[in-house]
Design a protein around this motif. Sequence first.
Motif, PDB file in Angstrom:
ATOM      1  N   CYS A 140       0.824  -1.223   0.000  1.00 38.22           N
ATOM      2  CA  CYS A 140       0.000   0.000   0.000  1.00 38.22           C
ATOM      3  C   CYS A 140       0.851   1.262   0.000  1.00 38.22           C
ATOM      4  CB  CYS A 140      -0.939   0.004   1.193  1.00 38.22           C
ATOM      5  SG  CYS A 140      -0.085   0.101   2.795  1.00 38.22           S
ATOM      6  N   ASP A 141       2.157   1.089  -0.106  1.00 43.19           N
ATOM      7  CA  ASP A 141       3.086   2.224  -0.107  1.00 43.19           C
ATOM      8  C   ASP A 141       2.954   3.061   1.163  1.00 43.19           C
ATOM      9  OD1 ASP A 141       5.170   3.658  -1.220  1.00 43.19           O
ATOM     10  OD2 ASP A 141       3.852   5.092  -2.210  1.00 43.19           O
ATOM     11  N   GLY A 142       2.657   2.379   2.261  1.00 44.48           N
ATOM     12  CA  GLY A 142       2.624   3.049   3.552  1.00 44.48           C
ATOM     13  C   GLY A 142       1.324   3.746   3.894  1.00 44.48           C
ATOM     14  N   SER A 143       0.344   3.727   3.004  1.00 43.15           N
ATOM     15  CA  SER A 143      -0.900   4.460   3.281  1.00 43.15           C
ATOM     16  C   SER A 143      -1.823   3.718   4.239  1.00 43.15           C
ATOM     17  CB  SER A 143      -1.641   4.739   1.971  1.00 43.15           C
ATOM     18  OG  SER A 143      -2.162   3.525   1.418  1.00 43.15           O
ATOM     19  N   GLY A 144      -1.716   2.391   4.296  1.00 49.58           N
ATOM     20  CA  GLY A 144      -2.599   1.582   5.121  1.00 49.58           C
ATOM     21  C   GLY A 144      -3.891   1.192   4.432  1.00 49.58           C
ATOM     22  N   ALA A 145      -4.167   1.780   3.257  1.00 50.10           N
ATOM     23  CA  ALA A 145      -5.409   1.490   2.519  1.00 50.10           C
ATOM     24  C   ALA A 145      -5.152   0.470   1.422  1.00 50.10           C
ATOM     25  CB  ALA A 145      -5.965   2.772   1.915  1.00 50.10           C
ATOM     26  N   LYS A 146      -6.161  -0.343   1.152  1.00 54.22           N
ATOM     27  CA  LYS A 146      -6.040  -1.357   0.104  1.00 54.22           C
ATOM     28  C   LYS A 146      -5.736  -0.693  -1.232  1.00 54.22           C
ATOM     29  CE  LYS A 146      -8.742  -4.933   0.287  1.00 54.22           C
ATOM     30  NZ  LYS A 146      -9.916  -5.829   0.237  1.00 54.22           N
ATOM     31  N   LYS A 147      -4.969  -1.385  -2.047  1.00 53.53           N
ATOM     32  CA  LYS A 147      -4.570  -0.841  -3.341  1.00 53.53           C
ATOM     33  C   LYS A 147      -5.795  -0.443  -4.151  1.00 53.53           C
ATOM     34  CE  LYS A 147      -1.115  -1.690  -6.887  1.00 53.53           C
ATOM     35  NZ  LYS A 147      -0.100  -2.642  -7.409  1.00 53.53           N
ATOM     36  N   GLY A 148      -5.768   0.772  -4.692  1.00 49.25           N
ATOM     37  CA  GLY A 148      -6.896   1.298  -5.450  1.00 49.25           C
ATOM     38  C   GLY A 148      -7.844   2.126  -4.623  1.00 49.25           C
ATOM     39  N   THR A 149      -7.633   2.133  -3.288  1.00 51.40           N
ATOM     40  CA  THR A 149      -8.471   2.955  -2.408  1.00 51.40           C
ATOM     41  C   THR A 149      -7.564   3.934  -1.661  1.00 51.40           C
ATOM     42  OG1 THR A 149      -8.314   1.495  -0.477  1.00 51.40           O
ATOM     43  CG2 THR A 149     -10.025   0.999  -2.101  1.00 51.40           C
ATOM     44  N   SER A 150      -8.161   4.814  -0.905  1.00 51.78           N
ATOM     45  CA  SER A 150      -7.389   5.775  -0.119  1.00 51.78           C
ATOM     46  C   SER A 150      -8.141   6.089   1.164  1.00 51.78           C
ATOM     47  CB  SER A 150      -7.140   7.066  -0.909  1.00 51.78           C
ATOM     48  OG  SER A 150      -8.368   7.678  -1.256  1.00 51.78           O
ATOM     49  N   ALA A 151      -7.394   6.614   2.127  1.00 52.05           N
ATOM     50  CA  ALA A 151      -8.008   7.005   3.397  1.00 52.05           C
ATOM     51  C   ALA A 151      -8.907   8.223   3.186  1.00 52.05           C
ATOM     52  CB  ALA A 151      -6.921   7.323   4.420  1.00 52.05           C
ATOM     53  N   THR A 152      -9.965   8.314   3.989  1.00 48.89           N
ATOM     54  CA  THR A 152     -10.901   9.434   3.886  1.00 48.89           C
ATOM     55  C   THR A 152     -10.746  10.347   5.100  1.00 48.89           C
ATOM     56  OG1 THR A 152     -12.628   8.133   4.980  1.00 48.89           O
ATOM     57  CG2 THR A 152     -12.553   8.070   2.573  1.00 48.89           C
ATOM     58  N   THR A 153     -11.138  11.598   4.914  1.00 48.30           N
ATOM     59  CA  THR A 153     -11.053  12.569   6.003  1.00 48.30           C
ATOM     60  C   THR A 153     -12.014  12.194   7.122  1.00 48.30           C
ATOM     61  OG1 THR A 153     -10.467  14.318   4.452  1.00 48.30           O
ATOM     62  CG2 THR A 153     -11.281  15.001   6.604  1.00 48.30           C
ATOM     63  N   CYS A 154     -11.522  12.272   8.355  1.00 46.86           N
ATOM     64  CA  CYS A 154     -12.343  11.921   9.518  1.00 46.86           C
ATOM     65  C   CYS A 154     -13.510  12.896   9.631  1.00 46.86           C
ATOM     66  CB  CYS A 154     -11.474  11.963  10.778  1.00 46.86           C
ATOM     67  SG  CYS A 154     -12.390  11.712  12.308  1.00 46.86           S
ATOM     68  N   GLY A 155     -14.718  12.356   9.794  1.00 49.08           N
ATOM     69  CA  GLY A 155     -15.903  13.197   9.891  1.00 49.08           C
ATOM     70  C   GLY A 155     -16.078  13.840  11.251  1.00 49.08           C
ATOM     71  N   THR A 156     -15.398  13.316  12.257  1.00 47.69           N
ATOM     72  CA  THR A 156     -15.538  13.871  13.603  1.00 47.69           C
ATOM     73  C   THR A 156     -14.713  15.142  13.777  1.00 47.69           C
ATOM     74  OG1 THR A 156     -15.894  11.649  14.498  1.00 47.69           O
ATOM     75  CG2 THR A 156     -15.297  13.377  16.071  1.00 47.69           C
ATOM     76  N   CYS A 157     -13.444  15.091  13.346  1.00 52.53           N
ATOM     77  CA  CYS A 157     -12.553  16.249  13.539  1.00 52.53           C
ATOM     78  C   CYS A 157     -12.307  16.997  12.238  1.00 52.53           C
ATOM     79  CB  CYS A 157     -11.225  15.805  14.133  1.00 52.53           C
ATOM     80  SG  CYS A 157     -10.264  14.716  13.048  1.00 52.53           S
ATOM     81  N   HIS A 158     -12.894  16.487  11.119  1.00 52.90           N
ATOM     82  CA  HIS A 158     -12.749  17.113   9.808  1.00 52.90           C
ATOM     83  C   HIS A 158     -11.280  17.232   9.380  1.00 52.90           C
ATOM     84  CE1 HIS A 158     -17.013  18.007  10.120  1.00 52.90           C
ATOM     85  NE2 HIS A 158     -16.788  18.631  11.269  1.00 52.90           N
ATOM     86  N   GLY A 159     -10.512  16.214   9.745  1.00 50.69           N
ATOM     87  CA  GLY A 159      -9.124  16.154   9.302  1.00 50.69           C
ATOM     88  C   GLY A 159      -8.122  16.840  10.199  1.00 50.69           C
ATOM     89  N   HIS A 160      -8.592  17.470  11.295  1.00 47.78           N
ATOM     90  CA  HIS A 160      -7.669  18.192  12.176  1.00 47.78           C
ATOM     91  C   HIS A 160      -6.934  17.272  13.143  1.00 47.78           C
ATOM     92  CE1 HIS A 160      -9.124  21.910  10.614  1.00 47.78           C
ATOM     93  NE2 HIS A 160     -10.346  21.747  11.071  1.00 47.78           N
ATOM     94  N   GLY A 161      -7.490  16.094  13.416  1.00 44.16           N
ATOM     95  CA  GLY A 161      -6.852  15.180  14.351  1.00 44.16           C
ATOM     96  C   GLY A 161      -7.197  15.454  15.804  1.00 44.16           C
ATOM     97  N   GLN A 162      -7.831  16.608  16.059  1.00 44.23           N
ATOM     98  CA  GLN A 162      -8.225  16.961  17.414  1.00 44.23           C
ATOM     99  C   GLN A 162      -9.618  17.581  17.399  1.00 44.23           C
ATOM    100  OE1 GLN A 162      -5.336  19.296  19.507  1.00 44.23           O
ATOM    101  NE2 GLN A 162      -3.850  17.631  19.566  1.00 44.23           N
ATOM    102  N   VAL A 163     -10.268  17.466  18.539  1.00 46.72           N
ATOM    103  CA  VAL A 163     -11.587  18.071  18.691  1.00 46.72           C
ATOM    104  C   VAL A 163     -11.518  19.054  19.846  1.00 46.72           C
ATOM    105  CG1 VAL A 163     -12.883  16.153  17.720  1.00 46.72           C
ATOM    106  CG2 VAL A 163     -12.310  16.141  20.150  1.00 46.72           C
ATOM    107  N   GLN A 164     -12.359  20.056  19.796  1.00 50.44           N
ATOM    108  CA  GLN A 164     -12.355  21.109  20.804  1.00 50.44           C
ATOM    109  C   GLN A 164     -13.573  20.962  21.705  1.00 50.44           C
ATOM    110  OE1 GLN A 164     -13.260  25.465  20.026  1.00 50.44           O
ATOM    111  NE2 GLN A 164     -11.013  25.530  20.159  1.00 50.44           N
TER     112      GLN A 164
END
Length: 378
Positions: A149-173
């Motif tokens: 997967c070239d380090g992405s963790g996603a199956k070949k032909g797919t990709s990771a999606t933006t987290c709906g909880t933090c909208h890609g920030h990695g943290q919540v307030q």
Amino acid sequence: MSKRDYYEVLGVARDASERDIKKAYKRLAMKFHPDRNAGDASAADKFKEVKEAYEILTDSQKRAAYDQYGHAAFEQGGFGGGGFGGGGADFGDIFGDVFGDIFGGGGRRQQRAQRGSDLRYNMELTLEEAVRGITKEIQVPTMAHCDTCDGSGAKKGTSATTCGTCHGHGQVQMRQGFFAVQQTCPTCHGRGKIVKDPCNACHGQGRTQKTKTLSVKIPAGVDTGDRIRLSGEGEAGEFGAPAGDLYVQVHVREHHIFERDGNNLYCEVPVSFTMAALGGEVEVPTLDGRVNLKVPAETQTGRMFRMRGKGVKSVRSGAVGDLMCKLVVETPVNLSSRQKELLRELEESCGGAAATKHKPKSEGFFNGVKKFFDDLTG
């Protein structure tokens, strides 16, 4: 009405760091915030003044302009065409930055993928290898980027999606009244992305267990305790994050002839008491081969001889140490009756056991013993 100096408003030095400015702002903003000073117009004005100073001094371009031109840089659109007043951040944004230093980063910043762990490899060397330098191949078991997967963790032909909880920030307030606290997103665990269809090879981690073969160049002159850093050869980070470093820790084995102390080498050279008494030459080993050492007549056991430039070349300065040779006079063993008889004759010819003329150390020792007992009885 003239404005006060921004550094004076915050109570910081002109060379204060951004962190010091943020700390000063947080303290004053909490003191003069309108929610804490209801109906106090003076406190509201001071809060506005503190906020204005903070926004200028935490912006590198605005701070440089202020340091050069003062308040004039922001009058009549003097900075960037818009002056200070337009488009300033609101109170919530600024306090998000201030509390981000304490609670793990602002909620508007995406969490960086965590760098891989550093690794250590213990390498044992002979003294000769450490002194001369050597290139060695090592095998290191580690977590490496998944090739599938070239380090992405996603199956070949797919990709990771933006987290709906933090909208890609990695943290919540989380807000509670006046305070806003940042926490790691419980859904994506701070990554900002979700792998919905994980790679079968690495199970969505982006890395797998492998054994790497590396060629390590050991510079001449290393010693026990030295370590060599191989950048990026440590454990791979998750989800394509950068790898850590590999540290090769050096340990030099004990040598059967030489002892090392810094850049100097030490060795003991046994000589017969005949050579020690009459003088002569003895062959001494060095790391560059054999050399002859001239032994003066009447040499006492334990005398140290220095052979310059026969030590170790420093890995840092390039200076070369010396070889220190300690002469040890050997007492003969397994003597025949005739040899014992000759030794007795030698002893008698030197004046017997009580004579000290030919025994400088004995004379000094017994004189010292006599003085010691005299002092005790005195």
